[in-house]
Design an enzyme around this catalytic site. Structure first.
Site, PDB file in Angstrom:
ATOM      1  CG  HIS A   1      12.102  40.613 -36.083  1.00 42.67           C
ATOM      2  ND1 HIS A   1      13.045  41.523 -36.504  1.00 42.67           N
ATOM      3  CD2 HIS A   1      12.794  39.573 -35.573  1.00 42.67           C
ATOM      4  CE1 HIS A   1      14.262  41.040 -36.266  1.00 42.67           C
ATOM      5  NE2 HIS A   1      14.136  39.853 -35.688  1.00 42.67           N
ATOM      6  CD  GLU A   2      11.081  36.628 -33.577  1.00 39.63           C
ATOM      7  OE1 GLU A   2      11.686  35.748 -34.214  1.00 39.63           O
ATOM      8  OE2 GLU A   2      11.662  37.454 -32.838  1.00 39.63           O
TER       9      GLU A   2
ATOM     10  CD  GLU B   1      18.143  38.815 -36.598  1.00 36.99           C
ATOM     11  OE1 GLU B   1      17.491  39.857 -36.786  1.00 36.99           O
ATOM     12  OE2 GLU B   1      17.753  37.908 -35.852  1.00 36.99           O
TER      13      GLU B   1
ATOM     14  CG  HIS C   1      13.847  35.177 -37.779  1.00 33.25           C
ATOM     15  ND1 HIS C   1      15.115  35.197 -38.311  1.00 33.25           N
ATOM     16  CD2 HIS C   1      13.846  36.082 -36.762  1.00 33.25           C
ATOM     17  CE1 HIS C   1      15.854  36.094 -37.640  1.00 33.25           C
ATOM     18  NE2 HIS C   1      15.103  36.639 -36.705  1.00 33.25           N
TER      19      HIS C   1
END
Lengths: 502, 502
Positions: free
Chosen positions: B268-269, B298, B272
Site C-alpha cells: 500500500h505505502e 489513495e 503512494h
C-alpha cells in the site's frame, strides 16, 4: 518598560525563532548523516541551504539592527544574564551581517555536496573525486573569512576560529600548539620507553558482536547520565553528537575486533550530550543559553572520555561490567589490564583513534595545513603530499593512502576551518577542570570507582554546563579552576599518567 | 519578458522556497513518528509550529498577492503547465490567506501535542487522557473551517475537504458514501454466504520473525518499483508514506502472528511512494508538480494493494516467493489459498485491517462523525458512544474499547478532518484506473503474474503520476478512463471478485 527593554524583549523573540531554525537544521543534518538514503542528498542540500538563508535573513533584517542598537543604548535595566544575552546576540549578528546571503547559500550547498562526495570517496581513498568539491568549499570559506576579517578588523583565521571559539586569539593558540609540538618528541620517547619496560597488555579476544557492543554502550551512556527517554544512539561513518537538551542524539561506529573504539566514542559523545543537557533551562533558545564554544564543548567530552573513563578508578568499576557484557573472563579483563590498554600510547594515522599524548600532534598538523589553505599558501591539490610530509615530521609515520591521511575527517568537507584547534584547547581545559573538580569534591573519584557519575555531573552542571554563555571561556575557567586556559596542567596530567613508575 | 511573466517567474521562486519548507516539515514529522525519543515532543512541536508560521508568512506576504494579480492579468504568455501552476498557486494562497498566523501556530502546536498524547493513550485505551487535547484540536479545526468557509463562500466541511481533495463537493461525496452504506448490507450478506459455501482457507502457521518479514517486505517494495538507494522502510505505530521523489520513506508495523499485515501495508505505502516518485520532474517543487489530491493518492496505494496485489494473478507469482521467505511449504502456501486469505471478507473493528468490502463502512462512520463534530452537532466527550453506536449500525459489531474504536486512527489527533472520505473515493478511482489500464494494455496482468510491475507502472506514470496537478481529479479520470469518478466500476469489481462462483 523602557524603549530599550521593549527592544530587548523583541530581540528575545527574534532569537528564539532563529534558534528554532538552527534546531531544525540540526535535525536535517542528523538525518542526513544517520538515516537518509544516498538519493536524498541533492534535495537535502537545498533544504539546508534554504533554511540557512532564512536564518541569515532573520539576522540581517533592518529591524533587528535597530532593536540591538536601542537595547544597547538603554541597557541599564538588564540583569547580568540579559546583558550577556545581548552581548551574544551582537556576536551572532556580526557573524551573519559580515556575509552576503548568496554566499551563505553557496557555502551551505557546497559543504553539503562535499560531505556527500566524501562519504563515498573516503572508503575508496579517492582524493581525485573529492578534490573539485573540496576546492569549492575552500574557496567559499576563504571568501567568508575575508569578509569576516574585514568586518571584524581581525586576522582571517581568527575570524574563522571565532565561529567555534568566541574571541579566539590565533596567535595564542598557535603558541600553545607549537609549544606542544616542541614538547612532544622527547616526552613521547620517554612514554614509549616507560611502556616498553612493562609487560605488553593482553588484547581481549574478540570478535565482539554489534548487539553486545550496543547494549554495553547504552549502559555506559546511561551511567554517565544520558536518559534514553530523551536520547538516541545510532551509527554513523563519523561519530558525533547533536540535538537539544530533551532530545540528545549521539552516534558511534562498531569495530567487531575492538569493542573499545565504539565504547570510548560513546563515552566521548555522552560528555558532549551532557553539556547540552545541563545548559541553563531558563535561557533555552537564547544565545546566552548556548554552549560557550567548542573549547568547552570538547573539554566536556574529553573530561569524560580521557580524564575519567581512562582512569584506574573507572576501570575498577567498569572492567567486570565490560567483561560481563561479552560473557568473558580471564586475565585480559582485569581492571589493570584494561587500564593499560586504554592508556596505551601508539602513534597512529587516525585522529579519532589517537591516544591522549599523540592526539595534539594530529591537531598541530591540521591547524598548520588549514592555516596555509586559508592564507593561500597551500592549494587543495597539494594537500595529500603536505599531509604525508607533515605527519612524518610530527610523528615519524607516513599514511599509506589518503583514507588514512587527509580524507579521514569530515571537518573540511563540512567547511569547518578553525575548528580543529579546539580539540586540543579542550583537552587542556578538561585537565584543568578535572583537577579542580577532584580538589573541590574529593568524593568524585571514589564515586567513579563505584560507577556513580552523579557527584562529578553535579560539579560540572554548577561550574560549566549551567553557565551557558554567561562568561567567556577564560572567565569560566578562572572561576572554576582559578586560572585561565593553561597548558601546564595538561602536561602535568600526562606526566602523572604516562610516566607513572609502576 | 512581459511584466506578467516577470511576476510569474518571481512566483515560481517564492513557491520553490515554500516547497522547501514543506519538505523540511515532512522530515521533522517523519522523524517525530519514527525516530524521535518521547522527550523531544515539546521541542519538536515548537519547531514544526515555527516552520508552519514561516511558510504561512511567505504565503501572506503582500508582494506575493501583487505578483499573483500581475501574473493573472497578463497570463497569455503562459503555457498550459504554467497556467495550471498559477491556478494551483492561487489555491494555496487562498488556503493560507484565509487563516491568521496565530491560528496556524496554535493549530500546529495543538495537533503535535495531541498526536503525542495519542501515542501513549491509545495502547491504554485511555480516552480521558486524549479528550482535552482532542477537544482543542476540534475547536481550532472548526475555527479554521469557519474562516475558510467564509473566505471561499463554501460550506465548512467542503472548505476543510478542499485541503485534501481540491474542489471537493461534500454533497456529491456524501451521496456516494451513503449510496454505498445502503448497498452494503445485502451485498455483504451475499458475499458472506458465498464464502461460507467454500472451504475455509488455511492460515499459514507462524510465528514469522520480524527479520524474515522485513526482507520479504523490502523485496516486494522493490518489485513494485522502489529503489532503496533513494528510499527507506521503517517501523511506526501507524503506517505511512512521506518524503520526496529521491527520498521515499515508508513505514509499516510487524505482527509476528500474521505476516500479511506488514506485507500488505508495505505494498500500500509503496503505491503512494511510486506516485510521488513519478510526479513530473520538470515541475519539482512547484504547485503543479504536486500530487493532485488525496483521492488520487489513495487510488495509487489501493490500486497496488487491493486491485493488483490481492488478485489471483499476483499470487501466482507471489505465493512461492512468500513461502520461500519463511522457508515454508505445504497447502497453506498455494496461490489459491493465499488469494482466498487476501480476499477474505470479515467485518472487523480496525479500518487499516479491513477488507475491501467493509472498508467503506469505516469511512462512512468517520465521515458522519467528523461532519457532526465540525457542525457542532457532536461533542468530543460523546465520541466514544457515537462511534460504538455507529459501527454497530453499519457492520453489526461493537468495539469493546476505544483503542479498537474511536482512538484507532491518528487523523483526528493530527487535525485531519475532511481527509477520511478520500480513502473510499480513492478505492473507487483505483477500480476505474485498474480497469482502464487492463483494457488499454492487456499485457499488464500477465506481467504481474511474473512479478513484473513495469508495464503497469509505465501506464500509471503516463496517465496519473506524470500529470502532477495539471488536471482536476475528474479531468484526469476522464482522460485516463473515459469517465469522471464513478462508484459503479468499484461495485462491479467487488461483484466480480467476491461473488465469483468457484
Amino acid at each position: 518598560m523602557t524603549p530599550g527593554f521593549e527592544a530587548y524583549a523583541r530581540l528575545e523573540e527574534a532569537f528564539r525563532r532563529h534558534a528554532l531554525i538552527e534546531e531544525t537544521i540540526g535535525v536535517l543534518h542528523w538525518d542526513m548523516a544517520v538515516m537518509m538514503p544516498p538519493g536524498g542528498a541533492r534535495a537535502r542540500a537545498e533544504q539546508i541551504a534554504d533554511l540557512r538563508v532564512l536564518a541569515h535573513d532573520m539576522l540581517t533584517h533592518e529591524r533587528l539592527a535597530e532593536d540591538l542598537a536601542a537595547a544597547e543604548s538603554d541597557a541599564t535595566g538588564l540583569d547580568s544574564w540579559q546583558a550577556a544575552n545581548l552581548r551574544e546576540m551582537w556576536r551572532i549578528w556580526h557573524h551573519a551581517n559580515a556575509l552576503p546571503s548568496d554566499l551563505v547559500a553557496a557555502r551551505s550547498r557546497a559543504t553539503s555536496e562535499c560531505e556527500t562526495v566524501w562519504r563515498t570517496a573516503r572508503p575508496r581513498s579517492d582524493f581525485r573525486a573529492l578534490r573539485p568539491s573540496l576546492e569549492e568549499v575552500v574557496r567559499l570559506t576563504r571568501e567568508a573569512g575575508v569578509a569576516k576579517s574585514e568586518a571584524f578588523g581581525r586576522p582571517l583565521y581568527d575570524a574563522l576560529m571565532d565561529e567555534y571559539e568566541p574571541d579566539a586569539d590565533a596567535r595564542r593558540v598557535i603558541v600553545m600548539l607549537e609549544d606542544y609540538a616542541a614538547f612532544l618528541p622527547a616526552f613521547l620517547d620517554e612514554v614509549l620507553a616507560t611502556q616498553a619496560r612493562r609487560c605488553v597488555p593482553a588484547e581481549p579476544p574478540g570478535p565482539f558482536s554489534v548487539a553486545d557492543q550496543k547494549r554495553l554502550c547504552r549502559l555506559m551512556a546511561e551511567t554517565v547520565g544520558l536518559d534514553f527517554d530523551s536520547a538516541r544512539m545510532d551509527e554513523s561513518l563519523h561519530p558525533f553528537s547533536t540535538g537539544i537538551a530533551d532530545d540528545s542524539r549521539i552516534t558511534t561506529r562498531y569495530n567487531k575486533a575492538d569493542y573499545s573504539e565504539a565504547l570510548m566514542g560513546v563515552l566521548h559523545e555522552s560528555g558532549h550530550a551532557m553539556y547540552e543537557r545541563g545548559l541553563p533551562r531558563d535561557w533555552h533558545r537564547q544565545p546566552v543559553g548556548d554552549a560557550r564554544g567548542m573549547t568547552l564543548h570538547e573539554s566536556q567530552s574529553l573530561l569524560i572520555e580521557m580524564q575519567i573513563c581512562r582512569s584506574r578508578r573507572f576501570f575498577e568499576w567498569a572492567a567486570p561490567v565490560i567483561a560481563k557484557a561479552f560473557r568473558a573472563s580471564g586475565p585480559a579483563w582485569t581492571p589493570d589490564n584494561l587500564y593499560r590498554l586504554a592508556t596505551r600510547v601508539r602513534p597512529g594515522f587516525i585522529r579519532v583513534d589517537a591516544d591522549e599524548v599523540t592526539y595534539p600532534a594530529h591537531i598541530v598538523l591540521r591547524t598548520r595545513l588549514e592555516m596555509a589553505l586559508m592564507a593561500g599558501d597551500l592549494v587543495v591539490a597539494d594537500l595529500p603530499g603536505a599531509w604525508r610530509d607533515g605527519l612524518t615530521e610530527l610523528l615519524d609515520i607516513t599514511p599509506p593512502d589518503d583514507r588514512l591521511g587527509c580524507m579521514q575527517d569530515v571537518h573540511w568537507p563540512d567547511g569547518n576551518f578553525g575548528y580543529f584547534p579546539t580539540y586540543t584547547l579542550g583537552a587542556m581545559a578538561a585537565a584543568q577542570l578535572a583537577a579542580a573538580a577532584r580538589t573541590a569534591e574529593p568524593g568524585i573519584m571514589s564515586a567513579i570507582g563505584r560507577g556513580d557519575f552523579t557527584p562529578l555531573m553535579r560539579w560540572l552542571r554548577s561550574h560549566v554546563h549551567g553557565k551557558g554563555s554567561l562568561l567567556s571561556t577564560d572567565e569560566l575557567l578562572c572561576e572554576a579552576t582559578g586560572s585561565p586556559l593553561d597548558a601546564a596542567v595538561f602536561k602535568a596530567h600526562l606526566r602523572d599518567r604516562y610516566l607513572e613508575a609502576a
